[in-house]
Design a protein around this motif. Structure first.
Motif, mmCIF file in Angstrom:
data_model
loop_
_atom_site.group_PDB
_atom_site.id
_atom_site.type_symbol
_atom_site.label_atom_id
_atom_site.label_comp_id
_atom_site.label_asym_id
_atom_site.label_seq_id
_atom_site.Cartn_x
_atom_site.Cartn_y
_atom_site.Cartn_z
ATOM 1 N N THR A 283 -3.759 -37.513 20.182
ATOM 2 C CA THR A 283 -5.085 -37.594 20.775
ATOM 3 C C THR A 283 -5.335 -39.022 21.257
ATOM 4 O OG1 THR A 283 -6.216 -38.195 18.719
ATOM 5 C CG2 THR A 283 -5.944 -35.836 19.178
ATOM 6 N N GLN A 344 -10.296 -35.067 20.360
ATOM 7 C CA GLN A 344 -9.831 -33.720 20.683
ATOM 8 C C GLN A 344 -8.906 -33.689 21.902
ATOM 9 O OE1 GLN A 344 -10.792 -31.043 18.589
ATOM 10 N NE2 GLN A 344 -11.473 -32.831 17.428
ATOM 11 N N ARG A 346 -5.819 -34.247 24.008
ATOM 12 C CA ARG A 346 -4.391 -34.529 23.856
ATOM 13 C C ARG A 346 -3.771 -34.518 25.250
ATOM 14 N NH1 ARG A 346 -2.976 -33.873 18.418
ATOM 15 N NH2 ARG A 346 -4.632 -32.866 17.183
#
Length: 572
Positions: A283, A344, A346
């Motif tokens: 992330t 959150q 990636r």
């Protein structure tokens, strides 16, 4: 690595809930167990009486199933979370929680085997007299080990509970009491253990109790049968080995993944010129932490806040779409399409991001720290007050006289606000801003604000009378109060940080203070303040005023100085 589906029984949200729920079950067990130990301050018999209730709760089939299922689920999910972390660089609090949690099985396996398992297999009576005698007299080293285990378990549980509750609106008010309990319970538990140990070690104790029960324990198969002792040793070794194997498997899996990822990396670029290369699947938040860059993450990277959000500088449409959890958070803050949550997101290709809540000039902020009082939305009452015609009052006065007048004014305003239960936010020139309701109900917040306004009005009149001979015009106050949602948090730079509020509610309260000047009134309050406080507004002039940024007019009540002592008392 792909994450588990965001919907269904194995969604990330449900996994977090399972980890929290299993942790709460174990924390409840620990609280009751330590409370039972504390009864040892009364007597060994009192502790054993409490133990019967404790055993009845946890050693029945349902209690056993719930407790040991919670242990298994919690350990599995903790090991999973360690594997899922792409970087082990994290804030100190999170690191302490993980390290203490991994130490707990190693410290407690002997205790569990020597009590519950031996009891189930060989009917060994693991009461306080037997266990304390074993830990205090026969094997004092094991007693010290169990005391350390008690402290480790308790600190681990308290950290987890703190992380869960720290951003609840009511938590700040209860925090001092909870801290006192968090210190008191383990201390009383250890003192109870020590007192029982000293009592049982007394030579006279043997003559005061029926020691036949202890002798019966020595005659159980566990002590008399070498095969039974070998069986218990195998169980103990199996538990140690299973946990160690599980932990080593996680380490091996992480090592294998890291080795494979070395050939598949992406670059995350930052506005300051920093570039951090991380394996694909990390992330953005993990990239920041790995590179030692300051990056807020109030919720610890769980997608439940927006403090880690970043703006994508480039083609944001090529990025993986936000999952359900991230999308919900982004919608709540009305984020632009190019804004994503760093915890959150990636990225699957090189990317340039700009953290939105990290000032680029704030280089003194230590890496990986979190804001001590981050902003969160609360419903509060905001009071603005200002001296009317202040320029005319001071244009012919000496600077020292102006400072004297302002200090008298600030003192009475500050005292009125604090006595009413509010908090002075700031003084601006001859104006002041105060907040009410940070730890109270909406109705109470509005009543506190009105009480403060009443006191300020009364005290300003007294001050005006006292200084009448020195003032060219009468001393008058203008106050505006509004209630609604606002973002409350620690804001500022460097050492100049303080708890403040921002948002539409603050702007409206400031507008109402200006309206009080326009209407030559002492106080203007909005309709929500009047309704929530229960103030009697009969006979009070009401108006609809326009407020910049609002499509519809706002109904307000205009209260003059001579009316300030009436409706403000309301139904409170």
């Amino acid at each position: 690595m792909a994450t588990i589906a965001d919907t269904g029984i194995f969604s990330e949200r449900n996994i977090r809930r399972a980890r929290l729920g299993s942790g709460l079950v174990m924390f409840t067990f620990v609280v009751l167990h330590l409370s039972n130990h504390a009864l040892g301050l009364i007597s060994v018999a009192a502790a054993d009486d409490g133990r019967r209730l404790f055993v009845a709760l946890w050693r029945n089939p349902l209690g056993t199933l719930i407790f040991y299922s919670a242990i298994f689920i919690h350990i599995v999910l903790v090991l999973r979370s360690i594997y899922m972390r792409r970087s082990l660089v994290m804030p100190n609090g999170e690191m302490a929680q993980i390290v203490l949690g991994l130490a707990i099985p190693l410290l407690l396996i002997d205790h569990v085997v020597g009590t519950r398992i031996v009891h189930e297999l060989y009917r060994y009576a693991d009461n306080y007299e037997t266990v304390v005698r074993q830990l205090w007299i026969l094997s004092f080293g094991n007693g010290i080990r169990q005391a350390v285990a008690l402290i480790v378990v308790w600190i681990h549980g308290c950290i987890g509970l703190h992380f869960w509750l720290r951003y609840r609106p009511w938590y700040d008010g209860l925090a001092p009491l909870l801290l006192a309990l968090a210190i008191l319970l383990p201390v009383l538990s250890l003192l109870g253990f020590i007192e029982m140990g000293r009592t049982i070690a007394e030579p006279d104790y043997e003559g005061l109790v029926d020691t036949g029960r202890y002798q019966e324990n020595l005659n159980t198969r566990y002590y008399s049968d070498p095969h039974a002792q070998r069986q218990i040793a195998m169980i103990r070794a199996g538990l140690y080995g299973s946990f160690s194997l599980a932990l080593l498997s996680v380490v091996a899996a992480r090592t294998r993944r890291k080795w494979k990822e070395r050939t598949d990396q992406i670059a995350v670029h930052y506005p300051g010129g920093e570039t951090i290369k991380v394996p694909r699947g990390f992330t953005v938040l993990e990239a920041s932490r790995l590179g030692g860059l300051p990056h807020y993450s109030v919720c610890g990277g769980k997608g439940q806040c927006s403090t880690c959000r970043v703006q994508i500088l480039g083609d944001y449409q090529r990025l993986p779409q936000p999952d359900q959890l991230e999308q919900k958070t982004l919608e709540r803050i009305n984020a632009a399409p190019d804004v994503r949550l760093a915890c959150q997101l990636r990225p699957d290709h090189d990317i340039t991001v700009a953290p939105l809540l990290i000032p680029a000039t704030e280089t003194a902020l230590p890496a990986n720290t979190q804001e001590t009082s981050p902003g969160r939305e609360r419903e509060i009452a905001v009071l603005f007050c200002d001296i009317r015609n202040f320029t005319s009052l001071t244009e012919t006065r000496l600077p020292f006289d102006i400072v004297f007048l302002l200090n008298r004014y600030f003192a009475l305003v500050g005292k009125a606000v604090e006595q009413a239960g509010g908090r002075i936010d700031k003084f601006i020139g001859d104006g002041a801003m105060a907040l009410f309701g940070i730890g109270t109900s909406p109705g109470e917040a509005c009543r506190q604000a009105l009480k403060a306004a009443e006191t300020i009005t009364s005290e300003i009149e007294k001050l005006g009378t006292e200084l009448a001979d020195e003032l060219t015009i009468p001393l008058q106050i203008a106050i505006g109060i509004h209630f609604g949602p606002a973002v409350v948090g620690t804001m500022g730079y460097g050492r100049v940080r303080n708890l403040t509020a921002v948002g539409d509610t603050v702007n409206v309260a400031s507008r109402l203070e200006s309206a009080a000047k326009e209407f030559e009134a002492a106080l203007v309050i909005s309709e929500p303040v009047a309704d929530l406080s229960g103030a009697d507004m009969r006979g009070i002039e009401s108006r609809d005023i326009s407020v910049r940024g609002r499509a519809l007019p706002l109904k307000v009540y205009v209260i003059h100085k001579e009316q300030a002592g009436g409706p403000l008392n309301g139904k409170a």
